[in-house]
Design an enzyme around this catalytic site. Structure first.
Site, short mmCIF file in Angstrom:
data_model
loop_
_atom_site.label_atom_id
_atom_site.label_comp_id
_atom_site.label_asym_id
_atom_site.label_seq_id
_atom_site.Cartn_x
_atom_site.Cartn_y
_atom_site.Cartn_z
N ASP A 13 42.57 31.19 38.71
CA ASP A 13 42.60 31.55 40.13
C ASP A 13 41.23 31.25 40.73
OD1 ASP A 13 44.17 34.17 41.98
OD2 ASP A 13 42.48 32.96 42.65
N GLU A 112 46.12 28.92 42.54
CA GLU A 112 46.30 29.57 41.23
C GLU A 112 47.44 28.93 40.46
OE1 GLU A 112 48.26 33.80 41.11
OE2 GLU A 112 48.05 33.22 43.21
P1 TTP Z 1 43.64 34.38 46.92
O1 TTP Z 1 43.50 33.74 45.56
O2 TTP Z 1 44.46 35.62 47.01
O3 TTP Z 1 42.20 34.75 47.48
P2 TTP Z 1 40.83 33.98 47.36
O4 TTP Z 1 40.94 32.78 46.49
O5 TTP Z 1 40.30 33.72 48.72
O6 TTP Z 1 39.88 35.07 46.70
P3 TTP Z 1 39.88 35.61 45.20
O7 TTP Z 1 40.96 34.90 44.44
O8 TTP Z 1 38.51 35.27 44.66
O9 TTP Z 1 40.09 37.07 45.31
O10 TTP Z 1 44.24 33.34 47.93
C1 TTP Z 1 43.90 31.96 47.90
C2 TTP Z 1 43.76 31.42 49.31
O11 TTP Z 1 44.98 31.58 50.03
C3 TTP Z 1 42.70 32.10 50.12
O12 TTP Z 1 41.42 31.51 49.93
C4 TTP Z 1 43.21 31.96 51.53
C5 TTP Z 1 44.72 31.91 51.40
N1 TTP Z 1 45.30 33.21 51.79
C6 TTP Z 1 45.69 33.40 53.11
O13 TTP Z 1 45.57 32.50 53.93
N2 TTP Z 1 46.20 34.62 53.49
C7 TTP Z 1 46.37 35.65 52.60
O14 TTP Z 1 46.84 36.74 52.98
C8 TTP Z 1 45.96 35.44 51.23
C9 TTP Z 1 46.09 36.56 50.23
C10 TTP Z 1 45.44 34.22 50.88
MG MG Z 2 41.85 32.94 44.58
#
Ligand code: TTP
Ligand code: MG
Length: 401
Positions: A13, A112
């Site tokens: 991830d 991921e």
């Molecule tokens: P995530 O993997 O949930 O978040 P992240 O990579 O930003 O942070 P981390 O894994 O380190 O906690 O989501 C991946 C991407 O998907 C995120 O960068 C932006 C997008 N996303 C949205 O646009 N809206 C959302 O509600 C979520 C959860 C993610």
């Molecule tokens: Mg992420």
């Protein structure tokens, strides 16, 4: 006692994915609280946060939070509008690095993926080495950091990748699974959302250990089917396989609007037209599918999918439309839509179907639709089509690209 790994599942991830890409591209943003999402308009903006850099998370900013609230918490943050294409390009690059480690890579979102590396561990020497090598390759080739979790099952690997985020790796060998899970809050388990947590809390269950020690028959009495699921999750039992990608496993079509839309008539008309496109392509390949999927992307690039599986595989326009529309009606709450898509999966070749499984009425419709397809090919699109599709096309002409 040391146990042998029956399966080695890796979950990768990316860290603060959209924000990290912005920081990579623009060095001035590094070390700063960067918030990706709608324009905050000095606190009066609408829309939500896509993601925030770890520097911004210190202030309590997180994904899906209203942008106005983020602005209150972090007025000095640097607010950036999402760049979908750029993020997709990085996503593809990361996934293709993962493909080099094993043929079994299952992307589950833009940043991921699960990998079954059981067969490739020996090439790298150890579970630790393959995990480090995945992280090293991603960082060297993209400049971005990823967190990795490795465990004997998907659910534990996913929890593990989150355990030492950002830029971390957690390996949970089979003999440590229970000890690792026991100390976690139950909310870390797959399927334990706010509602389930509130119910579990009433029973005095807040940690995985407490859940594990709770009798299965009482859990089943309270939660029905969810009872045995919770019982298994608390023990790290998860037999789900990593599905590898196969491009012909589904047929889908999507439309990106030039402007974001909330107009129900237009959205519904677009769904019909997408359903028609997908069903024509299925019929051309003599395929039918059992699972219908709806995809919606909002203005902040957050993307959601909903699906329904039918008893019989289909390639009928009206059936695909009816299901995707019902999924839409159930899910949609009025946020501006940027992209909408329809897909059909769990495909089978209709020539290989047993005739005893065919429904006479549906077969008649499918033959009719095939005749329509042939006529359309011969006389062009506007000659013969669903009446609704025509009005959809007129409406969409002005708004989609
Ligand atoms: P995530 O993997 O949930 O978040 P992240 O990579 O930003 O942070 P981390 O894994 O380190 O906690 O989501 C991946 C991407 O998907 C995120 O960068 C932006 C997008 N996303 C949205 O646009 N809206 C959302 O509600 C979520 C959860 C993610
Ligand atoms: Mg992420």
């Amino acid at each position: 006692m040391i146990q042998s790994w029956k399966k080695v599942i890796c979950h990768v991830d990316m860290d603060a994915f959209f924000a990290a890409i912005e920081q990579l591209k623009n060095p001035e943003l590094r070390g700063q609280p960067v918030i990706i999402g709608a324009d905050p308009k000095k606190g009066r903006g609408r829309g939500v946060v896509s993601t925030a850099s770890y520097e911004a998370r210190v202030f309590g900013v997180h994904s899906a939070m209203p942008i106005s609230k983020a602005y209150k918490l972090c007025p000095h943050g640097i607010y950036v509008k999402p760049k979908g294409q750029l993020y997709s390009d990085y996503s593809r690059q990361v996934m293709s690095i993962l493909d080099e480690f094993t043929p079994q890579v299952q992307p589950v979102s833009i940043d991921e993926a699960f990998m079954d590396v059981s067969g490739s561990v020996h090439l790298f020497g150890s579970v630790e080495k393959i995990g480090s090598e995945i992280r090293r390759r991603i960082f060297e080739e993209t400049g971005l950091t990823a967190s990795v979790g490795i465990a004997p099952s998907k659910s534990v690997a996913k929890i593990a990748s989150d355990y030492q985020k950002p830029d971390g790796m957690t390996i949970v060998p089979p003999e440590n699974v229970q000890e690792f899970l026991d100390q976690l809050p139950v909310t870390k388990l797959w399927g334990v959302g706010k509602k389930t947590f509130a119910n579990l809390e009433k029973l005095g269950i807040t940690t995985v250990r407490q859940l594990r020690e709770f009798p299965l028959d009482l859990l089943t009495k309270k939660y029905g089917k969810m009872g045995p699921h919770l019982h298994r999750m608390a023990r790290g039992i998860d037999e789900r396989e990593v599905h590898d990608r196969d491009p012909v496993k589904s047929i889908s079509h999507e439309t990106t609007f030039r402007e974001d839309h909330t107009d129900l008539e237009l959205l519904s008309a677009t769904l019909l037209s997408l359903s028609e496109n997908v069903s024509v392509r299925l019929r051309k390949k003599t395929l039918r599918g059992k699972t219908i999927q709806l995809k919606i992307r909002y203005e902040d690039f957050s993307t959601f999918t909903r699906h329904k599986t039918l008893a019989h595989p289909t390639n009928l326009t009206d059936e695909i439309f009816r299901i995707s529309k019902s999924l839409f009606d159930e899910f949609y709450k009025g946020r501006p839509v940027r992209l909408i898509g329809v897909g059909v999966s769990q495909l089978i070749d209709e020539n290989k179907m047993q005739t005893s499984l065919l429904d006479v009425e549906n077969e008649r419709k499918m033959t009719l639709e095939k005749v329509m397809d042939k006529l359309q090919e011969k006389f062009g699109k506007s000659g013969l089509t669903h009446a609704d599709t025509l009005s959809a096309r007129k409406k969409r002409k002005s708004s989609s690209k």
